[in-house]
Structures are given as structure tokens and as C-alpha cells.
Design a protein around this motif. Structure first.
Motif, mmCIF file in Angstrom:
data_model
loop_
_atom_site.group_PDB
_atom_site.id
_atom_site.type_symbol
_atom_site.label_atom_id
_atom_site.label_comp_id
_atom_site.label_asym_id
_atom_site.label_seq_id
_atom_site.Cartn_x
_atom_site.Cartn_y
_atom_site.Cartn_z
ATOM 1 N N ASN A 1 13.124 -8.589 -12.786
ATOM 2 C CA ASN A 1 13.283 -8.604 -11.325
ATOM 3 C C ASN A 1 14.594 -9.261 -10.907
ATOM 4 N N ILE A 2 15.032 -10.243 -11.691
ATOM 5 C CA ILE A 2 16.266 -10.944 -11.327
ATOM 6 C C ILE A 2 17.435 -10.630 -12.265
ATOM 7 N N THR A 3 17.128 -10.103 -13.464
ATOM 8 C CA THR A 3 18.215 -9.804 -14.399
ATOM 9 C C THR A 3 18.617 -8.328 -14.402
ATOM 10 N N ASN A 4 17.691 -7.456 -14.075
ATOM 11 C CA ASN A 4 17.987 -6.019 -14.089
ATOM 12 C C ASN A 4 17.129 -5.307 -13.042
ATOM 13 N N PRO A 5 17.289 -5.654 -11.779
ATOM 14 C CA PRO A 5 16.410 -5.131 -10.723
ATOM 15 C C PRO A 5 16.450 -3.618 -10.571
ATOM 16 N N SER A 6 17.558 -2.987 -10.933
ATOM 17 C CA SER A 6 17.649 -1.533 -10.764
ATOM 18 C C SER A 6 16.650 -0.804 -11.662
ATOM 19 N N VAL A 7 16.357 -1.367 -12.824
ATOM 20 C CA VAL A 7 15.374 -0.750 -13.727
ATOM 21 C C VAL A 7 13.994 -0.764 -13.076
ATOM 22 N N ILE A 8 13.618 -1.904 -12.510
ATOM 23 C CA ILE A 8 12.314 -2.015 -11.854
ATOM 24 C C ILE A 8 12.247 -1.124 -10.624
ATOM 25 N N TYR B 1 7.167 6.300 -9.316
ATOM 26 C CA TYR B 1 5.750 6.352 -8.947
ATOM 27 C C TYR B 1 5.572 6.801 -7.489
ATOM 28 N N TYR B 2 6.442 6.343 -6.609
ATOM 29 C CA TYR B 2 6.366 6.754 -5.213
ATOM 30 C C TYR B 2 6.587 8.262 -5.090
ATOM 31 N N GLU B 3 7.587 8.773 -5.782
ATOM 32 C CA GLU B 3 7.875 10.200 -5.735
ATOM 33 C C GLU B 3 6.753 11.023 -6.367
ATOM 34 N N ALA B 4 5.991 10.390 -7.284
ATOM 35 C CA ALA B 4 4.852 11.072 -7.899
ATOM 36 C C ALA B 4 3.644 11.128 -6.974
ATOM 37 N N GLY B 5 3.693 10.375 -5.860
ATOM 38 C CA GLY B 5 2.603 10.414 -4.902
ATOM 39 C C GLY B 5 1.894 9.101 -4.664
ATOM 40 N N ALA B 6 2.282 8.033 -5.378
ATOM 41 C CA ALA B 6 1.642 6.731 -5.188
ATOM 42 C C ALA B 6 2.002 6.168 -3.820
ATOM 43 N N ARG B 7 0.987 5.648 -3.127
ATOM 44 C CA ARG B 7 1.231 5.005 -1.831
ATOM 45 C C ARG B 7 0.715 3.564 -1.819
ATOM 46 N N VAL B 8 0.203 3.111 -2.951
ATOM 47 C CA VAL B 8 -0.070 1.686 -3.162
ATOM 48 C C VAL B 8 0.796 1.264 -4.343
ATOM 49 N N ILE B 9 1.825 0.476 -4.037
ATOM 50 C CA ILE B 9 2.822 0.098 -5.038
ATOM 51 C C ILE B 9 2.660 -1.389 -5.372
ATOM 52 N N GLU B 10 2.461 -1.682 -6.646
ATOM 53 C CA GLU B 10 2.303 -3.065 -7.086
ATOM 54 C C GLU B 10 3.669 -3.686 -7.403
ATOM 55 N N THR B 11 3.854 -4.909 -6.976
ATOM 56 C CA THR B 11 5.074 -5.617 -7.353
ATOM 57 C C THR B 11 5.053 -5.923 -8.846
ATOM 58 N N ASN B 12 6.211 -6.029 -9.428
ATOM 59 C CA ASN B 12 6.328 -6.345 -10.860
ATOM 60 C C ASN B 12 6.185 -7.866 -11.049
ATOM 61 N N THR B 13 4.967 -8.352 -10.777
ATOM 62 C CA THR B 13 4.730 -9.804 -10.808
ATOM 63 C C THR B 13 3.416 -10.147 -11.508
ATOM 64 N N ILE C 1 11.384 -14.970 -8.988
ATOM 65 C CA ILE C 1 10.896 -13.725 -9.592
ATOM 66 C C ILE C 1 9.918 -13.020 -8.660
ATOM 67 N N ASN C 2 9.017 -13.769 -8.032
ATOM 68 C CA ASN C 2 8.031 -13.145 -7.145
ATOM 69 C C ASN C 2 8.676 -12.606 -5.879
ATOM 70 N N ARG C 3 9.576 -13.363 -5.287
ATOM 71 C CA ARG C 3 10.248 -12.873 -4.081
ATOM 72 C C ARG C 3 11.072 -11.627 -4.393
ATOM 73 N N ALA C 4 11.780 -11.659 -5.506
ATOM 74 C CA ALA C 4 12.576 -10.494 -5.893
ATOM 75 C C ALA C 4 11.682 -9.281 -6.133
ATOM 76 N N GLY C 5 10.496 -9.530 -6.734
ATOM 77 C CA GLY C 5 9.568 -8.427 -6.984
ATOM 78 C C GLY C 5 9.158 -7.711 -5.717
ATOM 79 N N VAL C 6 8.922 -8.470 -4.652
ATOM 80 C CA VAL C 6 8.540 -7.862 -3.376
ATOM 81 C C VAL C 6 9.708 -7.076 -2.790
ATOM 82 N N ARG C 7 10.889 -7.672 -2.793
ATOM 83 C CA ARG C 7 12.059 -7.002 -2.203
ATOM 84 C C ARG C 7 12.378 -5.704 -2.934
ATOM 85 N N ILE C 8 12.339 -5.742 -4.245
ATOM 86 C CA ILE C 8 12.664 -4.532 -5.024
ATOM 87 C C ILE C 8 11.698 -3.402 -4.682
ATOM 88 N N ALA C 9 10.411 -3.722 -4.661
ATOM 89 C CA ALA C 9 9.411 -2.686 -4.370
ATOM 90 C C ALA C 9 9.592 -2.142 -2.959
#
Length: 631
Positions: A39-46, A53-65, A85-93
Motif C-alpha cells: 500500500n505504501i511501497t507499490n500502491p499502483s499494483v494494489i 475486480y471493479y471492472e469484473a463487476g465487483a461493487r463491494v471492494i475490500e481494502t488491502n488491510t 498502511i491502513n489509510r493508504a489502503g482506503v485511499r488506493i481502493a
């Protein structure tokens, strides 16, 4: 768009996302690192995973936390990075997906199924630190996932309800629609967490769609409760140094409709699932909703673990004698030889196991074989049952020995005990990882590989201990090795098998085979080996059983023909077709191999008794009159 998760779930089913950790693993990120640190070292991967997953149809997205608590992150020296790490996880998602998606803060169990590891006060403080960061960064809800006991779930829930009125999803990880590790059945557990303030309850991880359907069925009395389900993509297999999952997107799509019919309002995926699985479920659910889910045929999951062995009569009393018979190696050179597998019980009652063993003896089987806590699910010691078979019933036991459960000391001690009891036929197997079984907090030892354990057992036959010290006697073990021919490249699997033979394997037992053409291919690719091969045949009990084995159990592959023939069959009709298919396969097996390995489904020993007698009928065993077929 309405952003209240509770209100939306009253009107529609939402598709959740799939796995993060195993998906990153499949993309080349190694085990042993903190995926949350990305989340903080390589956020683009997350972000890319969330986007897929969003493009696949998911509308409930879990943070990477999932493991972004102080206790879990401390293993990587990251305990001071919990908030970041937790704050970054929310922002990325949030930035990776559209406004119509709900971003929920993923909070995983700290205990992880271990009974004794972290005090409640420490758990509460760690959850407080994580949840505070998630809430302040603006999640739409909290997802408590992969919890094993009610106590820890209640600690988290009480804390969250003091801090916020956000929607909370509470998901347990359980085995076979069973109980939490602190002893509550799932109806009790769900009622307790709902009373404490959970909005949605459900299951994730530990099992694939088949068993999760049974889990949902087990809580059907909680009518009107919104459920969530996030199954694994079957049971993982360890192939060439990597974990692989077999369940296909199409299989997940079929089961998504069944989940919906049983009351699931959020349907996603856990370990082994990918955007392809989520896309298949999303399309299936969208199509069903367009014509109303009421129009989708309801398929009730089968309670296959409670299958009873029909009206098969108990065997007549048999005189108990000590075992005096040539080894299987000598026997299989002379005639067709049948080994039958019976599962040791998961409880303390051995009556049905003994009953089945006596019935198989009466049918003329040459050995009864017992797995060593297969699929990492705890069962009665096969060594104790082997003693009863050998010394009390006069039946040859063939005992599996897994590398998973014992270190070098325990393994040698185990084998020395077998030697003392006169039990000399064993099968060396790697063993499924403990984290995928019913006690995920247990350690997987793996001091030895399957190759090494074969060599070490043969070393005991030379009178030499694992340590290299001389023993006062030589053992006389006949050592078997396992072989999975249900692979894309059979020649490569045979090369691995050759290494086991070089290590000292005296015979081979295969995974179940459901294709006559594959039996012929096995013969052609292994006929140069100078050891006997026992071909595995496992009669199917129902259409649901066939689908489960094909899609969720590693090492088992059913042909399209078999799947179609079993489709929709249940009860006596399903078992009759399963026996018929097995007989057709046996017709081919006996033309190429003297070794036959029958596997008993759900302790339905009447099925393997019938198949054993069928083998004696078609091979014209001279003493077949002793084992008449029951019509």
C-alpha cells in the motif's frame, strides 16, 4: 447513487471482489512478504488489482488491510506503520474504483485460529488502532473476515459499535458447516454477533462453494438475515513448488445463483479467486436478476457427509485370526489385487469403520488402506486403527504416512512402532498444508519431502536409523508412493514418479481416474517402470459429489462424459450410476494393471464391497465363490 450499504442490500444483491493475497502470489509476488506493505511501497499494483475486480463487476471492494494490525505487521518490522498502511489502503481502493462501489475496510483475525496466542486486551488495542485509521479515512463499512472464534469477533464488534454506526459485515471461517473454535454452532454464533450490532453475517475462506452452500443451509432458520459468502476456489494443490486452485469461473457462476437462493446478499471470492471468477458470477447474477431470482431453479446442497450406507446387511461373524499372507508385491505379481480405502472417523466412534472393514474382508479385499489426516482434517490415528485391523481382525492394513504432521524424531518413532506391531505396508505422502484444514493454527512440519521419507524408510530396512546409527534389527517395510495422473502433461508427472521409484518406492497408488483413455495412457507411459501400479477408482455418490470432486479437490479430474452422466443424480439413482461408471472403468483397468485401489465415499462401504466382488467376477478369481455378488 445511494451510499448506504444496508439500504442497497435490501433491494439488490451485490458482488464482492476476489482474493488479494493469492492473486498477487499468482502474479509473482512471493510468500513471506507483507502484501499490505505494498500500500505504501507499490500502491499502483494494489490499485490495479482493485480496478480489475471493479471492472469484473465487483461493487463491494475490500481494502488491502486484512493483516494490517500491529500484531501481524510486527512480523515484518512494520508495527509503526499501522496507520499509514491502513489509510493508504482506503485511499488506493477509493481512487481505483467508481463511485457506485462500496469500499469496506478489511479487518482480519489476529488469533488466526490459534487458541492461545494473544490476550483479549492486546487484541482490542490492535483492532482499535486499525479501525480508527480505516474509519477516519472514510470507509463505507467494516468487513471482519476469517474469524475463527466468537470471542474475538465480539471484541472487534463491541469496539466498532462504540466508535461508529458504519455497516459491519461479520464473516467466520469454519469447516464443513461446523462450529467456531470456541464451540458455538453457526446459528448461535450469528445470533450473538447480530445482537452485538453486526449488519451482515456470513462465511469466507476455509472451503469452496460446495461446502459453503452447506454452511448457508445450516443457518437457514435465520430467515431474513442478510448473508455474505466469499468461498475459496476449492482446495489448493501444491504443484511444482506453487499453490494452485482448481475451481473454474464457470463453477463459481453456477454456485452464485445457489448462494442467492439461500439468502446471500453479498457474493464474492476468497483464496484462489481472480477477476475471471468475479466476472462470471457478476454476469450470472445480473442475468438472473433480470428475470427475477424466483425463476432460477433452487438447488439444495446435499448433506453428503451424513450419507448412510443404504440397507447393506452387516457381515456375518468372522473368525479372528492373526494375519499371515504374502506381501502385496508378491500377490500382485500373481493375480489382480484389490486395496480399498476407508477413512478413519472424525469422532471417537469406530463402529462403522470396523463394520466396513469386516464387510470388505468378507468380500475378499487384499488390504484396507487409511489416509493420514487427509486434506489436513483431524481424524482418528490411522496407526491405532491399523493395529486393530492387523491384530484383532486379521486384515492387512496399508497405512499412509504424511510428512506434514511429524518431525524427523516423530516420523522415525512412528515407523518403529509399526515395525513392532508387524505393520509393514505404508504409503509415503507429502500431506496437505495444515493451514487449509480444520485446525489452521497448527504447524506444518515438512522436515521431509515425499522423496526423502521414502529413502529414510528404506534406510530402516537396512537397519540404520535416520541419524545414521545402527539399529539392532532391520525393518521390512514395503513402501508405496502416490501418483497424480490427472495433469495436463502426463509425461512430466511420470518423470517425477521415476524419481520416487529411484528413491526406493516399491509400488505406486494413483489418484482416482475417471477416463478409460487415461488408464491406457498411464499404462503406455509407465510400462517401463519395474514396480506395480494400483489404479485409483473412486465411485461417485451423486451429481453434487461429482461436481465437488472435479472443481474443488486437488488432483482429481472428471471427464465431461462422467460429469454429464452424473449431473443432477441423487440418492440411490446417483449411487447406482456411480457404481456403473466405476465398473466400466474397472473393465479397462484389469486389462492393463493387476493393481486396483478403490476409495470408499462417505463410508459407503457397500459400494466398494460391490466393486471388489465385481473385480473377482470379471477376473475369474479361482476362489471367487467365497465372495458371491449381492444382487
Amino acid at each position: 447513487m445511494e451510499k448506504d450499504l444496508r439500504s442497497v442490500l435490501k433491494k439488490q444483491i451485490l458482488v464482492g471482489d476476489g482474493a488479494m493475497g493469492t492473486f498477487l502470489y499468482q502474479q509473482g509476488f512471493p510468500v513471506g512478504i507483507s502484501y499490505e506493505e505494498l500500500n505504501i511501497t507499490n500502491p499502483s499494483v494494489i490499485a490495479d488489482v482493485h480496478r480489475q475486480y471493479y471492472e469484473a463487476g465487483a461493487r463491494v471492494i475490500e481494502t488491502n488491510t486484512f493483516t494490517a494490525t500491529r500484531e501481524k505487521l510486527s512480523k515484518f518490522g512494520l508495527e509503526s506503520e499501522v496507520e499509514a498502511i491502513n489509510r493508504a489502503g482506503v485511499r488506493i481502493a477509493r481512487e481505483a474504483v467508481g463511485q457506485d462501489a462500496f469500499v469496506v475496510g478489511a479487518v482480519g483475525s489476529i488469533r488466526g485460529g490459534k487458541k492461545k496466542n494473544v490476550l483479549p486486551s492486546i487484541i482490542e488495542e490492535d483492532f482499535r488502532q486499525q479501525v480508527t485509521a480505516l474509519i477516519e479515512e472514510g470507509v463505507d463499512g467494516i468487513l471482519l473476515e476469517t474469524f475463527f472464534d466468537v470471542e474475538e469477533m465480539m471484541i472487534a464488534l463491541k469496539l466498532i459499535r462504540k466508535m461508529s454506526d458504519l455497516p459491519v459485515i461479520s464473516q467466520f471461517a469454519v469447516e464443513e458447516a461446523g462450529r467456531t473454535t470456541d464451540g458455538f454452532d453457526m446459528v448461535q454464533a450469528f445470533r450473538m454477533v447480530l445482537d452485538e450490532g453486526a449488519d451482515i453475517v456470513g462465511f469466507n475462506c476455509r472451503s469452496g462453494p460446495n461446502r459453503m452452500l452447506r454452511s448457508l443451509e445450516s443457518v437457514s432458520e435465520l430467515e431474513g438475515t442478510p448473508f455474505s459468502v466469499f468461498p475459496n476456489a476449492g482446495i489448493p494443490d501444491y504443484v511444482d513448488g506453487k499453490y494452485m486452485y482448481a475451481a473454474t469461473p464457470e463453477y463459481f457462476a453456477d454456485n452464485a445463483l445457489k448462494f442467492a437462493r439461500l439468502g446471500a446478499r453479498i457474493i464474492g471470492g476468497c483464496c484462489g479467486t481472480t477477476p475471471a471468477h468475479i466476472s462470471a458470477m457478476s454476469k450470472a447474477l445480473s442475468a438472473a436478476e433480470a428475470q427475477s431470482l424466483e425463476a432460477v431453479p433452487q438447488v439444495q446442497p446435499e448433506r453428503t457427509e451424513k450419507f448412510e450406507a443404504g440397507n447393506f446387511p452387516k457381515p456375518s461373524p468372522i473368525e479372528i485370526t492373526k494375519l499371515e499372507a504374502p506381501s502385496l508385491l508378491e500377490q500382485v505379481k500373481q493375480r489382480h489385487t484389490v486395496i480399498v480405502e476407508l477413512d478413519p472417523p472424525k469422532d471417537l466412534n469406530i463402529d462403522k469403520f470396523i463394520e466396513g472393514s469386516l464387510a470388505l474382508k468378507a468380500a475378499g479385499v487384499d488390504a484396507v488402506t487409511m489416509a493420514d489426516n487427509s486434506l489436513a482434517v483431524t481424524r482418528m490415528s490411522n496407526s491405532a486403527l491399523a493395529y486393530l485391523l492387523h491384530d484383532k481382525l486379521g486384515i492387512r492394513p496399508l497405512v499412509h504416512i504424511a510428512c506434514r504432521d511429524r518431525n524427523l524424531i516423530g516420523t522415525q518413532s512412528h515407523l518403529m512402532g509399526f515395525h513392532a506391531m508387524g505393520i509393514d505396508h505404508v504409503l509415503a505422502v507429502t500431506g496437505d498444508p495444515a493451514k487449509f484444514g480444520d485446525l489452521p493454527g497448527a504447524s506444518s512440519v515438512y522436515d521431509l519431502t515425499s522423496f526423502e521419507i521414502i529413502r529414510m524408510i528404506k534406510q530402516l530396512n537396512e537397519g540404520v536409523a535416520f541419524s545414521g546409527k545402527p539399529l539392532k534389527q532391520k525393518a521390512n517395510f514395503v513402501v508405496g508412493a502416490a501418483f497424480n495422473p490427472n495433469v495436463k502433461y502426463l509425461e512430466k508427472a511420470v518423470q517425477r514418479l521415476e524419481r520416487k521409484v529411484e528413491a526406493g518406492a516399491d509400488y505406486i497408488m494413483t489418484q482416482p481416474v475417471y477416463d478409460a483413455r487415461l488408464i491406457e495412457q498411464i499404462y503406455e507411459t509407465t510400462k517401463h517402470l519395474n514396480v506395480p501400479i494400483f489404479i485409483g477408482i473412486a465411485p461417485l455418490a451423486s451429481g453434487g459429489n461429482a461436481e465437488y470432486l472435479h472443481n474443488e479437490v486437488p488432483g482429481i479430474q472428471l471427464s465431461d462424459e462422467v460429469l454429464n452422466r452424473m449431473k443432477g443424480l441423487k440418492g440411490e439413482e446417483g449411487r447406482a450410476m456411480g457404481i456403473q461408471i466405476a465398473k466400466e472403468l474397472l473393465d479397462t483397468v484389469v486389462q492393463y494393471f493387476n493393481g486396483i485401489y478403490l476409495m470408499t465415499p462417505f463410508m459407503a462401504y457397500d459400494m466398494t464391497v460391490k466393486l471388489t466382488k465385481y473385480v473377482w467376477e470379471i477376473t475369474k478369481r479361482p476362489d471367487f465363490h467365497l465372495y458371491p455378488l449381492t444382487k
